[in-house]
Design an enzyme around this catalytic site. Sequence first.
Site, PDB file in Angstrom:
ATOM      1  N   HIS A 147      -2.056  72.255  10.172  1.00 43.78           N
ATOM      2  CA  HIS A 147      -2.355  71.325  11.268  1.00 43.78           C
ATOM      3  C   HIS A 147      -2.075  71.994  12.616  1.00 43.78           C
ATOM      4  O   HIS A 147      -2.887  71.929  13.544  1.00 43.78           O
ATOM      5  CB  HIS A 147      -1.511  70.056  11.087  1.00 43.78           C
ATOM      6  CG  HIS A 147      -1.550  69.101  12.231  1.00 43.78           C
ATOM      7  ND1 HIS A 147      -2.361  67.990  12.240  1.00 43.78           N
ATOM      8  CD2 HIS A 147      -0.885  69.086  13.405  1.00 43.78           C
ATOM      9  CE1 HIS A 147      -2.187  67.343  13.376  1.00 43.78           C
ATOM     10  NE2 HIS A 147      -1.286  67.984  14.099  1.00 43.78           N
ATOM     11  N   GLU A 148      -0.932  72.675  12.709  1.00 48.21           N
ATOM     12  CA  GLU A 148      -0.590  73.337  13.976  1.00 48.21           C
ATOM     13  C   GLU A 148      -1.539  74.496  14.263  1.00 48.21           C
ATOM     14  O   GLU A 148      -1.927  74.716  15.414  1.00 48.21           O
ATOM     15  CB  GLU A 148       0.858  73.838  13.949  1.00 48.21           C
ATOM     16  CG  GLU A 148       1.910  72.749  13.800  1.00 48.21           C
ATOM     17  CD  GLU A 148       1.779  71.621  14.814  1.00 48.21           C
ATOM     18  OE1 GLU A 148       1.300  71.885  15.923  1.00 48.21           O
ATOM     19  OE2 GLU A 148       2.136  70.483  14.481  1.00 48.21           O
ATOM     20  N   HIS A 193      -4.583  73.240  15.827  1.00 44.83           N
ATOM     21  CA  HIS A 193      -4.415  73.007  17.266  1.00 44.83           C
ATOM     22  C   HIS A 193      -4.654  74.307  18.029  1.00 44.83           C
ATOM     23  O   HIS A 193      -5.281  74.311  19.086  1.00 44.83           O
ATOM     24  CB  HIS A 193      -2.991  72.525  17.569  1.00 44.83           C
ATOM     25  CG  HIS A 193      -2.805  71.047  17.384  1.00 44.83           C
ATOM     26  ND1 HIS A 193      -3.667  70.132  17.905  1.00 44.83           N
ATOM     27  CD2 HIS A 193      -1.848  70.340  16.739  1.00 44.83           C
ATOM     28  CE1 HIS A 193      -3.253  68.913  17.600  1.00 44.83           C
ATOM     29  NE2 HIS A 193      -2.147  69.017  16.876  1.00 44.83           N
ATOM     30  N   GLU A 220      -5.601  64.999  17.611  1.00 45.64           N
ATOM     31  CA  GLU A 220      -4.735  65.005  16.427  1.00 45.64           C
ATOM     32  C   GLU A 220      -5.545  64.766  15.156  1.00 45.64           C
ATOM     33  O   GLU A 220      -5.348  65.427  14.143  1.00 45.64           O
ATOM     34  CB  GLU A 220      -3.661  63.916  16.548  1.00 45.64           C
ATOM     35  CG  GLU A 220      -2.613  64.170  17.606  1.00 45.64           C
ATOM     36  CD  GLU A 220      -1.787  65.411  17.322  1.00 45.64           C
ATOM     37  OE1 GLU A 220      -1.556  65.729  16.150  1.00 45.64           O
ATOM     38  OE2 GLU A 220      -1.381  66.060  18.299  1.00 45.64           O
TER      39      GLU A 220
END
Lengths: 188, 321
Positions: B147-148, B151, B223
């Site tokens: 997930h990071e 980003h 997100e």
Amino acid sequence: MSLWKSLLGRTEPKQANLDALFSLPTAGITLQASLGMRPTGVGSVCFRAAEGAAFQATRGDLVELMRADGTEVTETTDSYGFTWLTDRHDPSDLTGLVTELHGVNSTLEAQGFGPGLLCSLVHFEDAAGRRVALVYLYKQGTFYPFAPKGPEQRDNLFEIQIRDAIGTDLPIEKDVSRWMAVWGAPEL
Amino acid sequence: MASHRFLKDSGLTARMTLVMFLLGGLFVGLVAILMGIGASYGGGGLAIIIGFAGLGVAWFQWYNSDTLALKAMGAREVTPQQAPELHAMIDRLCAMADMPKPRVAVSDTDLPNAFATGRSPERSAVCVTRGLMRRLTAEELEGVLAHELSHVAHRDVLVMTMASSAGIVAGMLTSGARYGMIFGGGGRRDNNGPPLWIVVLVVSLVVYAISFFLTRLLSRYRELCADRSAAFLTQKPSALASALTKISGDIAAIPNRDLRSAQSMNAFFIAPAISGMSMKTLTSTHPSLEQRLQQLAQVATELGRPLDGGAGPSTGVGPLT
């Protein structure tokens, strides 16, 4: 990935590049001639098993496909959650081994699991029993040597030697920080 | 014939593009109003200078975002020798996604959290807290790291800095106008309008308020995008789902307990009485857990779907286990 797609938050999974795999047999001959490394007949494919029923069905097809020509196939899962399919082939037939690995890849790709492919290994060994694997990175389409030496230690000097020997036969990963250590690899 | 299971979420992309467009329009509008004020009052030049100073601060923060955020969290960079498992996990994810490896940092906080920062994928850092590593299994931690990394790949620091520029300028102007209120005192009433500082204060407050809600909305969409990409990268949406459930500690989303055994009347209110828009949903930077789980379930269905020629699903997919 294009800037536009990343700004829109649409990072599509990177597709695997399978073409370069077939240049491996040539490099095998070079390795044998220059450093005395012979293929051990062992090769493996490392991928991320997706959840869901579709992958379970594909997995069955894969093992069947690899066992069809009478070779031995083992399936292991490493501590990082990646699945390894290991194939024991006739050591003198490197082309056959590569074809079989390619079969696994194209089956996975046809079912839409190409983005889950991490790397493929083909093992070599010299007369003194020193082992090295040529690792193929699917997403980059490049190779690098991985020579483990004892627990969690790699023989960097030997790896560079191998890189210099086969540099003309194979596309070698230029960024050495991407020469990922694959400690969990079976039979290495 | 490269087929893949990635499904474009056109609705999400369209909504996000609209919000970015509105934020851009807001910024252009603010600049136009400032120039108009400058023309009619002759004193608006100061407001424009203050605005540019705000942009300078934003640019500085973006340019140094990797070091600034790590310092703010009290995180320190770790080498592959200090955190071999963490590095190996990120190595594998980066090899699968074909992206440059970010720097890895660990913060000695017990709060389960993770963040990514940096001005570009080539110069970025991923940080996890000790609390996160202690609570999550390896699989769940990998989901959070993916997930990071999404980003980083989506350049979220850049997008959010650009998106908040109107708000930053408006915020600077609000404080600048208050400064003018104290020292500019009576204001000049040459052309019978309200004093300059009142005009600037009202305009900047309105812009700031609109920008506040829009950036929060954009942040929630980003997100969701990162969740989707992470689930497609690890091919394990359920691992990310269970990590999110663990981190948020929001057990209320899907009860583990048999509701009949609960004593209080609260148990009967399975759906909240007032659903939909509330102040909390409007101002939060992250989407609700239900929304995120809902989306991950869609990804799981997509991954479990048989393609042409494949065998049909024989068992349930069970993404939320």
